[in-house]
Design an enzyme around this catalytic site. Sequence first.
Site, PDB file in Angstrom:
ATOM      1  N   HIS A  12       0.827  -1.093   0.180  1.00 40.21           N
ATOM      2  CA  HIS A  12      -0.009   0.073   0.002  1.00 40.21           C
ATOM      3  C   HIS A  12       0.905   1.197  -0.186  1.00 40.21           C
ATOM      4  O   HIS A  12       0.855   1.922  -0.886  1.00 40.21           O
ATOM      5  CB  HIS A  12      -0.868   0.178   1.361  1.00 40.21           C
ATOM      6  CG  HIS A  12      -1.919  -1.242   1.258  1.00 40.21           C
ATOM      7  ND1 HIS A  12      -2.610  -1.632   0.222  1.00 40.21           N
ATOM      8  CD2 HIS A  12      -2.017  -2.220   2.119  1.00 40.21           C
ATOM      9  CE1 HIS A  12      -3.233  -2.825   0.397  1.00 40.21           C
ATOM     10  NE2 HIS A  12      -3.029  -2.760   1.807  1.00 40.21           N
ATOM     11  N   CYS A  44      -7.011  -7.142   3.466  1.00 38.93           N
ATOM     12  CA  CYS A  44      -8.123  -7.113   4.066  1.00 38.93           C
ATOM     13  C   CYS A  44      -9.202  -7.766   3.234  1.00 38.93           C
ATOM     14  O   CYS A  44     -10.415  -7.929   3.815  1.00 38.93           O
ATOM     15  CB  CYS A  44      -8.445  -5.480   4.206  1.00 38.93           C
ATOM     16  SG  CYS A  44      -8.586  -4.647   2.715  1.00 38.93           S
TER      17      CYS A  44
END
Length: 479
Positions: A12, A44
């Site tokens: 990320h 996630c």
Amino acid sequence: MTFKVAVIGCTHAGTAAVKSIAAQYPDAEITVYERNDNISFLSCGIALHVGGVIGDAKGLFYSSPEELARLGVVTKMRHEVLEVDVEAKTLRTRNLESGEEFGGTYDKLIVTTGSWPVIPRMEGIGLENIQLCKNYGHAREIIARAADAKRITVIGAGYIGIELVEAFRDLGKDVTLIDNMDRVMAKYLDPEFTALADKELRERGVRLALGRTVEGFRGTDGKVREVVTTDGTFETDMVVLCIGFRPGTDLLKGQIDMLPGGAILVDDYMRTSHPDVLAAGDSCAVRYNPTGEAAYIPLATNAVRMGTLAGMNLLKPAVRYQGTQGTSAIKLFDWNIASTGLTEAAAAAAGINAEAVLIHENNRPEFMPTYDDVMLKLVFEAEGGRLIGAQVMSKADMTQAVNTLSVCIQNRMTVQELAFVDFFFQPHYNKPWNLLNTAGLAAMKRLHETENAVPETEHTKTEVAARAEAGTPEKYGVA
């Protein structure tokens, strides 16, 4: 202006940093070193993939080496950085496919090395079918091994563990959830909320083994068969470890400032203690606004913001980081749950003199055909009423209320200010007094009661009890 930028890690924070740098400095020579064979994986979404909600895992990637190449970035996949010298501005890497090692130099270094699951040192940890849950490779392994597993044990009752438990139950597995805390999601929620989550999990057939610590594993033929805890042994065909993460910062130890646990300390412009090294994401500590202190809070939301800012502030401070509240959410079967900032328990543990109010309110007027109960809790400083935390739980999706409260905490708003914020009213969505206004009013009342509290004596106890018996319990604070 030509200069060399090295980026270590590309999930990320790394992906966000690279895109930010490429957009602002088209002449920069950007080289990314990534030891995996993919970038930008949304971990996630692992539970959604495991449970079959997301059939094609390709949807969990939001960038690729090919996209970065179109931006002029050199992406060295399956390359591990072995050594960094921040004073000499050099690094040494290894091609994990060929084994070849080579050196390199940089003008600016971006450390986005992320985190790695905590792996406890205990008997049997190397047995087959004990799985980690972090990256794309782990997701594929979990799905493959779960296919033949009837009994699955998840260790760790945080968000990731809870989401996997739900996915495995949806697949018809016999699931045991183990945690050393006596409540699930205790890091995010106070007991009023976790009691409902516990009840839901048990009613859905999940075996909760809380308040006990795993001591080891036993197996046959090299495969795990039992989980041994301080309070009982559980038979299993597969184990998934979800007991937390640690920052992957060994490369920089002794060269830049870190927290004792290894999280890199950065200023508001993502600069480390070395002027030519910036860092972002799960490798870093963040400024936690409820306390004002540096804390380790590994979240994808923090990572993408910090990565983008690292790019913007690469050559000079330009855009300031606003800190974090650790805002997060989870869907547990039919429940929508979100939290931000400190729980009441965490505030007490931090030595903060805090108060809290818990309200139950319907999400819209009772004259509407349908409405749902909402449970909302505010945590605030006992002196002055500054908001420092909030939690919400409902069958209706009220999670965006916590995003609003996150902004309030970030801007150091008080419950008095929250009580009179201008929110719209429309019967399809809310009541004339918005849920957050109602909570703010309740918090104001609590502050008033606290400020005007009379020291309790035997006389006042008797007087309050007598008045309560006379039929005015609410007025005198006796339930």
